[in-house]
Write an enzyme that holds these catalytic residues in place. Structure first.
Site, PDB file in Angstrom:
ATOM      1  N   CYS A   5     -28.776   3.970 -92.594  1.00 45.50           N
ATOM      2  CA  CYS A   5     -28.022   4.673 -91.544  1.00 45.50           C
ATOM      3  C   CYS A   5     -28.434   6.130 -91.489  1.00 45.50           C
ATOM      4  CB  CYS A   5     -26.528   4.551 -91.805  1.00 45.50           C
ATOM      5  SG  CYS A   5     -26.067   5.038 -93.472  1.00 45.50           S
TER       6      CYS A   5
ATOM      7  N   VAL B 176     -19.839  -2.683 -82.969  1.00 44.54           N
ATOM      8  CA  VAL B 176     -18.812  -3.451 -83.686  1.00 44.54           C
ATOM      9  C   VAL B 176     -17.666  -2.528 -84.117  1.00 44.54           C
ATOM     10  CG1 VAL B 176     -18.349  -4.842 -85.737  1.00 44.54           C
ATOM     11  CG2 VAL B 176     -20.409  -5.253 -84.394  1.00 44.54           C
ATOM     12  N   GLY B 177     -18.001  -1.328 -84.575  1.00 41.71           N
ATOM     13  CA  GLY B 177     -16.949  -0.379 -84.978  1.00 41.71           C
ATOM     14  C   GLY B 177     -16.004  -0.088 -83.823  1.00 41.71           C
TER      15      GLY B 177
ATOM     16  N   GLU C  99     -30.744   4.036 -81.934  1.00 36.56           N
ATOM     17  CA  GLU C  99     -30.984   3.637 -83.321  1.00 36.56           C
ATOM     18  C   GLU C  99     -31.839   2.370 -83.328  1.00 36.56           C
ATOM     19  OE1 GLU C  99     -27.743   1.956 -85.745  1.00 36.56           O
ATOM     20  OE2 GLU C  99     -28.324   3.348 -87.319  1.00 36.56           O
TER      21      GLU C  99
ATOM     22  N   LYS D 105     -15.174  -8.729 -96.821  1.00 38.91           N
ATOM     23  CA  LYS D 105     -16.138  -9.560 -96.094  1.00 38.91           C
ATOM     24  C   LYS D 105     -17.490  -8.852 -96.051  1.00 38.91           C
ATOM     25  CE  LYS D 105     -17.627 -10.093 -91.819  1.00 38.91           C
ATOM     26  NZ  LYS D 105     -18.953 -10.598 -92.150  1.00 38.91           N
TER      27      LYS D 105
ATOM     28  N   GLY E 201     -20.940  -0.209 -90.257  1.00 47.03           N
ATOM     29  CA  GLY E 201     -21.828  -1.064 -89.477  1.00 47.03           C
ATOM     30  C   GLY E 201     -22.224  -0.376 -88.190  1.00 47.03           C
ATOM     31  N   SER E 202     -22.539  -1.173 -87.196  1.00 46.19           N
ATOM     32  CA  SER E 202     -23.031  -0.606 -85.932  1.00 46.19           C
ATOM     33  C   SER E 202     -21.889   0.003 -85.124  1.00 46.19           C
ATOM     34  CB  SER E 202     -23.679  -1.718 -85.113  1.00 46.19           C
ATOM     35  OG  SER E 202     -22.712  -2.692 -84.808  1.00 46.19           O
TER      36      SER E 202
HETATM   37  P1  NAD Z   1     -22.930  -4.857 -87.788  1.00 45.44           P
HETATM   38  O1  NAD Z   1     -22.039  -3.903 -87.050  1.00 45.44           O
HETATM   39  O2  NAD Z   1     -23.632  -5.898 -87.027  1.00 45.44           O
HETATM   40  O3  NAD Z   1     -22.063  -5.631 -88.903  1.00 45.44           O
HETATM   41  C1  NAD Z   1     -21.329  -4.951 -89.891  1.00 45.44           C
HETATM   42  C2  NAD Z   1     -20.240  -5.876 -90.439  1.00 45.44           C
HETATM   43  O4  NAD Z   1     -19.272  -6.117 -89.404  1.00 45.44           O
HETATM   44  C3  NAD Z   1     -20.762  -7.247 -90.866  1.00 45.44           C
HETATM   45  O5  NAD Z   1     -20.072  -7.673 -92.024  1.00 45.44           O
HETATM   46  C4  NAD Z   1     -20.400  -8.117 -89.670  1.00 45.44           C
HETATM   47  O6  NAD Z   1     -20.258  -9.491 -89.986  1.00 45.44           O
HETATM   48  C5  NAD Z   1     -19.055  -7.511 -89.272  1.00 45.44           C
HETATM   49  N1  NAD Z   1     -18.633  -7.811 -87.890  1.00 45.44           N
HETATM   50  C6  NAD Z   1     -19.421  -8.130 -86.829  1.00 45.44           C
HETATM   51  N2  NAD Z   1     -18.644  -8.345 -85.728  1.00 45.44           N
HETATM   52  C7  NAD Z   1     -17.363  -8.135 -86.101  1.00 45.44           C
HETATM   53  C8  NAD Z   1     -16.113  -8.181 -85.422  1.00 45.44           C
HETATM   54  N3  NAD Z   1     -16.031  -8.489 -84.128  1.00 45.44           N
HETATM   55  N4  NAD Z   1     -14.978  -7.901 -86.113  1.00 45.44           N
HETATM   56  C9  NAD Z   1     -15.042  -7.557 -87.418  1.00 45.44           C
HETATM   57  N5  NAD Z   1     -16.201  -7.504 -88.123  1.00 45.44           N
HETATM   58  C10 NAD Z   1     -17.344  -7.782 -87.480  1.00 45.44           C
HETATM   59  O7  NAD Z   1     -23.943  -3.945 -88.629  1.00 45.44           O
HETATM   60  P2  NAD Z   1     -25.170  -4.415 -89.540  1.00 45.44           P
HETATM   61  O8  NAD Z   1     -26.252  -4.936 -88.669  1.00 45.44           O
HETATM   62  O9  NAD Z   1     -24.686  -5.254 -90.673  1.00 45.44           O
HETATM   63  O10 NAD Z   1     -25.615  -3.002 -90.184  1.00 45.44           O
HETATM   64  C11 NAD Z   1     -26.438  -2.080 -89.544  1.00 45.44           C
HETATM   65  C12 NAD Z   1     -25.632  -0.957 -88.930  1.00 45.44           C
HETATM   66  O11 NAD Z   1     -24.799  -0.348 -89.924  1.00 45.44           O
HETATM   67  C13 NAD Z   1     -26.490   0.175 -88.391  1.00 45.44           C
HETATM   68  O12 NAD Z   1     -25.975   0.601 -87.152  1.00 45.44           O
HETATM   69  C14 NAD Z   1     -26.330   1.273 -89.439  1.00 45.44           C
HETATM   70  O13 NAD Z   1     -26.546   2.592 -88.967  1.00 45.44           O
HETATM   71  C15 NAD Z   1     -24.920   1.072 -89.855  1.00 45.44           C
HETATM   72  N6  NAD Z   1     -24.665   1.684 -91.155  1.00 45.44           N
HETATM   73  C16 NAD Z   1     -23.890   2.824 -91.213  1.00 45.44           C
HETATM   74  C17 NAD Z   1     -23.659   3.449 -92.431  1.00 45.44           C
HETATM   75  C18 NAD Z   1     -22.777   4.658 -92.528  1.00 45.44           C
HETATM   76  O14 NAD Z   1     -22.300   4.938 -93.631  1.00 45.44           O
HETATM   77  N7  NAD Z   1     -22.548   5.390 -91.461  1.00 45.44           N
HETATM   78  C19 NAD Z   1     -24.229   2.909 -93.600  1.00 45.44           C
HETATM   79  C20 NAD Z   1     -25.015   1.759 -93.493  1.00 45.44           C
HETATM   80  C21 NAD Z   1     -25.227   1.149 -92.279  1.00 45.44           C
END
Ligand code: NAD
Length: 479
Positions: free
Chosen positions: A280, A228-229, A378, A171, A224-225
Site C-alpha cells: 500500500c 471495499v472500504g 493504484e 477474516k 484493503g482497497s
Molecule cells: P480488497 O479490498 O479486495 O479486500 C480486502 C479484504 O476485504 C479481504 O479480506 C476481502 O475478502 C474483504 N472484502 C471484500 N469485499 C468485502 C465486503 N463487501 N465486505 C466486507 N469485506 C470484504 O483488498 P486486497 O486486494 O485484499 O488488498 C489490496 C488493497 O489493500 C490495495 O488497495 C492496498 O493499497 C490496500 N492496502 C492498504 C494498506 C493500508 O494500511 N493502508 C495496507 C495493505 C494493503
C-alpha cells in the site's frame, strides 16, 4: 492439505471447498479451506460475544503475557512461517522473513501495552473530588485484512484488540488463509481462551458482509482497497458501528537536485519493486527534478534490470504477482501507459520461469504526465512512473494531485526543502531520505484523503483507542 475455520476453539468445516495455489508455481496447491457461509460467520460472532465478559475481566497484564508467549512462538518458528508465506503469497523468502520478525515485534509491543494502557486524572472544579477516565474494551470486533501482508496486518490489528480486552472475529483475504490460520493457532497455543479469537475464511461479499452488518459487532477494523472500504463504511452506518478503514495508496518519492542520487535510486528500487510493488505504501510515482533526471533514470533502470524475477523460495529477488487477476491488472495498466504516450524504458512483459507462475518484469515508464492514469490510479504491481518537474513546489503539487494520501518521501539534503515538504505534503506518513515503504510499530500509521477514514490510527499506543472506549468518572470523597 485441508484446513478449517476455527470457532470457539473448534475446527469447523463444510462441503464447500476452495484451494489456494502457489503464485510462483501454480501446479502446487498450498492449502484447501472450507468457505464459511453466513451461518458459520454468525456462529463465530456468537462465540466472540459469549467469550467477551471473561476476557474483558482478565487483567490487561495477563492478556499481555499471552501475547508475549505468542511472540516467542513466532520467533521459534520464523523459518517455517516465512516459507509458508512465500509459497502462499509469493513474496521472496527474505521479504517473508522480514514480515515474520516484524509481526513478532508488533505483538511484543502490544503485549507490553498490557501494563501501560492508561487513562488520565484531571483536576476537579470541586473540593474533595477528582476526575479520571477509565478505559474499557469496545466489545466484539471484526477484523478484515488484505492479502499483501498476510501476517503483519493481522498482527497489528489482532494484538491491540486482544490486549485491550476485545474478542474477535477475524477474516483474512481468501488468497492467504493459511498464514491467517497459523497466526490464530499461535495465539491459542500461547494460552488464549477459546472463543476470544475466531477465524472464518470466505468471500468478502458473504463472510465480510455478515461481520460488518451484525449489530453484536461493535467495531470493524479493515485494510484493503478503497472500493471495499467505502462499501463497508456505508454498511456499518445504520448501526453506527465504529470503523477503522485503511485503504489504497499512490505514493510519491520526490528526488531533488541536491539529494543523494545513489540513495534515491536505492529507495526507488526497494519502495517501487520490493514486494513486487504490492505494498500500500509502494512508491509507484517517482517525481524527479530535471537537474538530476537523466542520471537518476539511467541508474534506476540499470539497477532494476538486475532484479531476478522468479520463485521466492529459490532465491529470486522479486516474486510473482499474487494471482492471475493482479497479473492481468498489471499488464492492462502497462498497455494503458503506452497508449497514454508514456515512454516504456524497462520491462512491460511477462517473465518466463522454470515453474508456471504470474511473473512480470520490473517496469519503468519515463516522461509520465501527472494526469495520466498510470500516475493517478493504484496499480499494485511492479510498475513505476517517472514524472519530471522543475521545482520543489511543482513536485509537491503533483504529489498532492491525487485522491490518495498514504505515504510520501523526499530525497534532499536541504533542510528548508525538507520542512517545506513536511508542511505541505498531504500524506499520513512522511519520510525524508527514506523510501515510502517500511514502518516502525511505535509510531502511528494511517493515511489521509481516500487512503483512510482518518478516524483512528493503527500502531503505536494510539492503536488502543480504536479497541477501547472511555468512561469519564466524577468521584467525590466528602469528609
Ligand atoms: P480488497 O479490498 O479486495 O479486500 C480486502 C479484504 O476485504 C479481504 O479480506 C476481502 O475478502 C474483504 N472484502 C471484500 N469485499 C468485502 C465486503 N463487501 N465486505 C466486507 N469485506 C470484504 O483488498 P486486497 O486486494 O485484499 O488488498 C489490496 C488493497 O489493500 C490495495 O488497495 C492496498 O493499497 C490496500 N492496502 C492498504 C494498506 C493500508 O494500511 N493502508 C495496507 C495493505 C494493503
Amino acid at each position: 492439505m485441508k484446513f478449517y475455520n476455527l470457532i470457539a476453539g473448534e475446527k469447523i468445516s463444510n462441503s464447500d471447498w476452495f484451494e489456494r495455489r502457489n503464485p510462483a508455481n501454480t501446479d502446487e496447491v498450498v492449502a484447501e479451506f472450507p468457505k464459511a457461509d453466513i451461518k458459520t460467520t454468525n456462529q463465530a460472532i456468537e462465540a466472540a460475544s459469549d467469550a467477551f465478559s471473561n476476557w474483558a475481566a482478565t487483567p490487561a497484564p495477563t492478556r499481555g503475557d499471552i501475547l508475549f508467549r505468542a511472540a516467542e512462538l513466532i520467533e521459534q518458528r520464523a523459518d517455517a512461517l516465512a516459507e509458508t508465506m512465500t509459497r502462499e503469497e509469493g513474496k521472496t523468502l527474505a521479504e517473508s522473513r522480514g514480515e515474520v520478525i516484524r509481526s513478532r515485534d508488533i505483538i511484543r509491543y502490544f503485549a507490553a501495552e498490557g501494563r501501560r494502557m492508561s487513562g488520565e486524572t484531571l483536576p476537579s472544579d470541586r473540593k474533595d473530588s477528582m476526575l479520571f477516565t477509565r478505559r474499557e474494551p469496545l466489545g466484539v470486533v471484526g477484523i478484515i485484512t488484505p492479502w499483501n501482508f498476510p501476517m503483519a496486518i493481522p498482527a497489528w490489528k489482532l494484538a491491540p484488540a486482544l490486549v485491550a480486552g476485545c474478542t474477535v472475529v477475524f477474516k483474512p483475504a481468501s488468497l492467504v488463509p493459511l498464514m491467517g490460520l497459523r497466526l490464530v493457532e499461535i495465539f491459542h497455543e500461547a494460552g488464549l481462551p477459546k472463543g476470544v479469537l475466531n477465524f472464518v475464511v470466505g468471500s468478502g461479499a458473504t463472510v465480510g458482509d455478515a461481520i460488518v452488518t451484525n449489530p453484536k459487532v461493535k467495531g470493524i477494523s479493515f485494510t484493503g482497497s478503497h472500493a471495499v472500504g467505502h462499501e463497508i463504511h456505508q454498511k456499518a452506518a445504520p448501526e453506527m458501528t465504529r470503523t477503522q478503514l485503511e485503504m489504497g495508496g499512490k505514493n510519491p518519492l520526490i528526488v531533488l537536485n541536491d539529494g543523494d542520487i545513489n540513495l534515491a535510486v536505492n529507495m526507488a528500487i526497494s519502495a517501487g519493486f520490493g514486494l513486487t510493488g504490492q505494498a500500500c505504501t509502494a512508491a509507484s510515482r517517482v517525481i524527479v527534478q530535471r537537474g538530476v533526471l537523466d542520471e537518476f533514470t539511467e541508474k534506476f533502470a540499470a539497477k532494476a534490470r538486475a532484479i531476478a524475477v522468479g520463485n521466492g523460495v529459490k532465491g529470486a529477488t522479486m516474486g510473482p504477482a499474487v494471482d492471475a487477476s493482479q497479473f492481468k491488472t498489471d499488464l492492462d495498466y502497462i498497455e494503458i501507459g503506452k497508449q497514454e504516450g508514456a515512454q516504456l524504458i524497462l520491462g512491460g512483459t511477462q517473465v518466463k520461469s522454470d515453474t508456471p507462475g504470474h511473473f512480470i518484469a520490473p517496469t519503468i515508464f519515463s516522461q509520465v504526465r501527472a494526469d495520466m492514469r498510470i500516475a493517478q490510479e493504484e496499480i499494485f504491481g511492479p510498475v513505476v512512473s517517472i514524472i519530471p518537474v522543475d521545482t520543489l513546489e511543482e513536485a509537491v503539487n503533483i504529489a498532492n494531485g491525487i485522491e490518495y494520501g498514504l505515504s510520501a518521501s523526499v530525497i534532499t539534503n536541504n533542510l528548508r526543502s525538507a520542512f517545506y515538504f513536511i508542511e505541505n505534503i498531504q500524506a499520513g506518513v512522511v519520510k525524508i531520505n527514506q523510501g515510502t515503504t517500511g514502518l516502525q510499530v511505535q509510531i502511528p500509521f494511517g493515511g489521509f484523503k481516500k487512503s483512510s477514514t482518518n478516524t483512528f490510527r493503527e500502531q503505536g499506543k494510539l492503536a488502543i483507542d480504536f479497541y477501547s472506549r472511555l468512561k469519564s468518572v466524577y468521584l467525590d470523597y466528602p469528609s
